[in-house]
Design a protein around this motif. Structure first.
Motif, PDB file in Angstrom:
ATOM      1  N   ARG A  81       0.824  -1.217   0.000  1.00 55.78           N
ATOM      2  CA  ARG A  81       0.000   0.000   0.000  1.00 55.78           C
ATOM      3  C   ARG A  81       0.852   1.258   0.000  1.00 55.78           C
ATOM      4  NH1 ARG A  81      -4.407   0.267   4.551  1.00 55.78           N
ATOM      5  NH2 ARG A  81      -4.665   2.164   3.388  1.00 55.78           N
ATOM      6  N   GLY A 118      -2.208  -4.252  -0.725  1.00 54.51           N
ATOM      7  CA  GLY A 118      -3.410  -3.496  -1.080  1.00 54.51           C
ATOM      8  C   GLY A 118      -3.147  -2.447  -2.132  1.00 54.51           C
ATOM      9  N   LYS A 119      -4.196  -1.697  -2.423  1.00 54.86           N
ATOM     10  CA  LYS A 119      -4.133  -0.634  -3.416  1.00 54.86           C
ATOM     11  C   LYS A 119      -3.212   0.487  -2.912  1.00 54.86           C
ATOM     12  CE  LYS A 119      -7.124   2.490  -5.936  1.00 54.86           C
ATOM     13  NZ  LYS A 119      -8.470   3.045  -6.037  1.00 54.86           N
ATOM     14  N   ARG A 120      -2.432   1.044  -3.805  1.00 60.12           N
ATOM     15  CA  ARG A 120      -1.500   2.110  -3.454  1.00 60.12           C
ATOM     16  C   ARG A 120      -2.265   3.295  -2.872  1.00 60.12           C
ATOM     17  NH1 ARG A 120       0.421   6.324  -6.566  1.00 60.12           N
ATOM     18  NH2 ARG A 120      -0.333   5.344  -8.457  1.00 60.12           N
TER      19      ARG A 120
END
Length: 124
Positions: A81, A118-120
């Motif tokens: 992330r 996870g999503k950046r």
């Protein structure tokens, strides 16, 4: 009911003195009103030693497969992330953990234990 200890003596010292007189751990515990396991530990410390903390490899609760050098190839950085976008990454930075948390990771990239898949995260 346990008794009051004499001044300057510990439970361990009293238990060792009584054991030197030939009493068993059970007899000492019953006579003094102490827990048997405590008395046994005082008389047999080498049998009761727990594993040394240095023998245990610390595991981060968020990342149970983390171990020293687990991210040496930096593959985990690609799905973290805290990764940065490609333009900044090409300039030498690769982790934005400090920006989002307000403090340093406190570890080398190879031993990073702050990985969260996870999503950046986007800067605002």
């Amino acid at each position: 009911m346990s008794e009051i200890l004499p001044a300057g003596k510990t439970k361990k010292e009293i238990a060792l003195e009584m054991a030197a007189q030939g009493k068993t751990a059970a007899e000492i515990a019953k006579e003094k009103g102490w827990n048997y396991n405590t008395v046994y530990y005082y008389l047999n410390p080498d049998k009761c030693r727990a594993k040394k903390k240095t023998d245990v490899i610390p595991v981060d609760y968020k990342n149970p497969d983390a171990r020293p050098g687990w991210n040496a190839d930096r593959k985990k950085c690609k799905t973290c992330r805290y990764r940065v976008n490609k333009t900044i990454e090409q300039n030498g930075a690769g982790c934005d953990y400090m920006f989002f948390s307000g403090h340093s990771r406190g570890c080398a990239v190879e031993d990073c234990d702050r990985y969260v898949k996870g999503k950046r995260m986007e800067r605002k």
